[in-house]
Design a protein around this motif. Structure first.
Motif, PDB file in Angstrom:
ATOM      1  N   ASN A 145     -44.836 -26.954  -0.005  1.00 38.58           N
ATOM      2  CA  ASN A 145     -46.153 -26.932   0.633  1.00 38.58           C
ATOM      3  C   ASN A 145     -46.678 -25.510   0.828  1.00 38.58           C
ATOM      4  O   ASN A 145     -47.879 -25.310   1.019  1.00 38.58           O
ATOM      5  CB  ASN A 145     -46.084 -27.628   2.000  1.00 38.58           C
ATOM      6  CG  ASN A 145     -45.904 -29.131   1.877  1.00 38.58           C
ATOM      7  OD1 ASN A 145     -46.283 -29.729   0.869  1.00 38.58           O
ATOM      8  ND2 ASN A 145     -45.316 -29.741   2.890  1.00 38.58           N
ATOM      9  N   GLU A 146     -45.766 -24.542   0.779  1.00 35.99           N
ATOM     10  CA  GLU A 146     -46.155 -23.143   0.957  1.00 35.99           C
ATOM     11  C   GLU A 146     -46.413 -22.433  -0.374  1.00 35.99           C
ATOM     12  O   GLU A 146     -46.545 -21.216  -0.418  1.00 35.99           O
ATOM     13  CB  GLU A 146     -45.058 -22.402   1.733  1.00 35.99           C
ATOM     14  CG  GLU A 146     -44.879 -22.900   3.159  1.00 35.99           C
ATOM     15  CD  GLU A 146     -43.690 -22.278   3.859  1.00 35.99           C
ATOM     16  OE1 GLU A 146     -43.144 -21.278   3.312  1.00 35.99           O
ATOM     17  OE2 GLU A 146     -43.291 -22.761   4.931  1.00 35.99           O
ATOM     18  N   GLY A 147     -46.476 -23.194  -1.442  1.00 37.44           N
ATOM     19  CA  GLY A 147     -46.825 -22.610  -2.729  1.00 37.44           C
ATOM     20  C   GLY A 147     -45.658 -22.281  -3.636  1.00 37.44           C
ATOM     21  O   GLY A 147     -45.846 -21.689  -4.708  1.00 37.44           O
ATOM     22  N   TYR A 148     -44.439 -22.661  -3.245  1.00 37.53           N
ATOM     23  CA  TYR A 148     -43.290 -22.443  -4.122  1.00 37.53           C
ATOM     24  C   TYR A 148     -43.332 -23.434  -5.283  1.00 37.53           C
ATOM     25  O   TYR A 148     -43.775 -24.576  -5.132  1.00 37.53           O
ATOM     26  CB  TYR A 148     -41.983 -22.636  -3.352  1.00 37.53           C
ATOM     27  CG  TYR A 148     -41.577 -21.455  -2.508  1.00 37.53           C
ATOM     28  CD1 TYR A 148     -40.473 -20.676  -2.852  1.00 37.53           C
ATOM     29  CD2 TYR A 148     -42.292 -21.112  -1.359  1.00 37.53           C
ATOM     30  CE1 TYR A 148     -40.085 -19.599  -2.070  1.00 37.53           C
ATOM     31  CE2 TYR A 148     -41.922 -20.035  -0.573  1.00 37.53           C
ATOM     32  CZ  TYR A 148     -40.821 -19.277  -0.935  1.00 37.53           C
ATOM     33  OH  TYR A 148     -40.449 -18.200  -0.162  1.00 37.53           O
ATOM     34  N   THR A 149     -42.864 -22.996  -6.436  1.00 37.84           N
ATOM     35  CA  THR A 149     -42.699 -23.885  -7.585  1.00 37.84           C
ATOM     36  C   THR A 149     -41.293 -24.460  -7.539  1.00 37.84           C
ATOM     37  O   THR A 149     -40.307 -23.717  -7.485  1.00 37.84           O
ATOM     38  CB  THR A 149     -42.896 -23.118  -8.908  1.00 37.84           C
ATOM     39  OG1 THR A 149     -44.235 -22.637  -8.967  1.00 37.84           O
ATOM     40  CG2 THR A 149     -42.634 -24.019 -10.103  1.00 37.84           C
TER      41      THR A 149
END
Length: 221
Positions: A145-149
């Motif tokens: 949700n924090e933009g990690y792949t």
């Protein structure tokens, strides 16, 4: 894999979008400063000041059902878990220098710290420890949700992200996590990301020919 587990992984991967492999960015340690008499005096004065430990984001560490043993020789053997090509990229970078935070934590996790004492802008910290499955998956979901792949290579879950240092333009920071069989490999770095670093640790912990392992219900130092 059971249907509930497949469902949980589908939610995780779906939350972070497209599956992609992020190659580590090559990094280099800070260059050694030219020192004359004044430099020697400065070095002597700074040697009395403890080197700052790396500030790293936390990850759930605790009792976990696992058949993967943590390397018994860590942190002294932080080089042993890497390949020759990765070590070549780290040549000249101090490992577990005094005051940098490397060692064995009370929760049994092992910490390897690469970096020059005092060089806050160039360092790499890896934490290897046991992590309960539910807590670990929840933490990885939040990172998504924090933009990690996030994706699922090598029988586990890998999440990663890079960003620009908030106060040093042109300096890249990042974090790569790999979770498998109750074990987390969590690497956080600034301006030092050897290509193949995490892959080397994965190959060491989970080789093609499994090492003898004792099921572990709780972490032990």
């Amino acid at each position: 894999m059971t249907a509930p587990r497949r469902h949980a992984l589908a939610l995780l991967v779906g939350a972070v979008g497209a599956i992609a492999v992020l190659s580590g960015c090559s990094g280099a340690p800070d260059g050694a400063a030219t020192r004359g008499d004044a430099g020697a005096a400065t070095s002597a004065a700074s040697s009395a000041t403890p080197a700052p430990q790396a500030t790293i984001a936390p990850f759930p560490i605790g009792a976990s059902t696992s058949t993967t043993p943590l390397p018994a020789d860590l942190p002294q053997g932080c080089r042993d878990i890497l390949t020759g090509s990765v070590l070549a990229q780290l040549e000249g970078v101090p490992l577990n220098a005094e005051g940098m935070g490397g060692g064995i934590r009370p929760d049994s996790s092992r910490v390897c710290v690469w970096g020059e004492p005092g060089a806050v802008a160039t360092r790499l910290v890896t934490v290897i420890g046991y992590s309960p499955e539910r807590e670990a998956r929840d933490a990885l979901y939040e990172l998504g949700n924090e933009g990690y792949t996030c994706y699922e290579p090598d029988g586990g879950i890998r999440c990663e992200k890079t960003w620009e240092h908030p106060t040093l333009p042109g300096v890249t920071e990042g974090r790569t996590l790999f979770y498998r069989d109750g074990v987390i490999v969590d690497t956080q770095y600034t301006n030092l990301a050897p290509k193949g670093y995490t892959a080397a640790i994965i190959d060491y912990l989970w080789p093609a020919v499994p090492r003898t392992a004792t099921p572990t219900a709780a972490p032990t130092p």
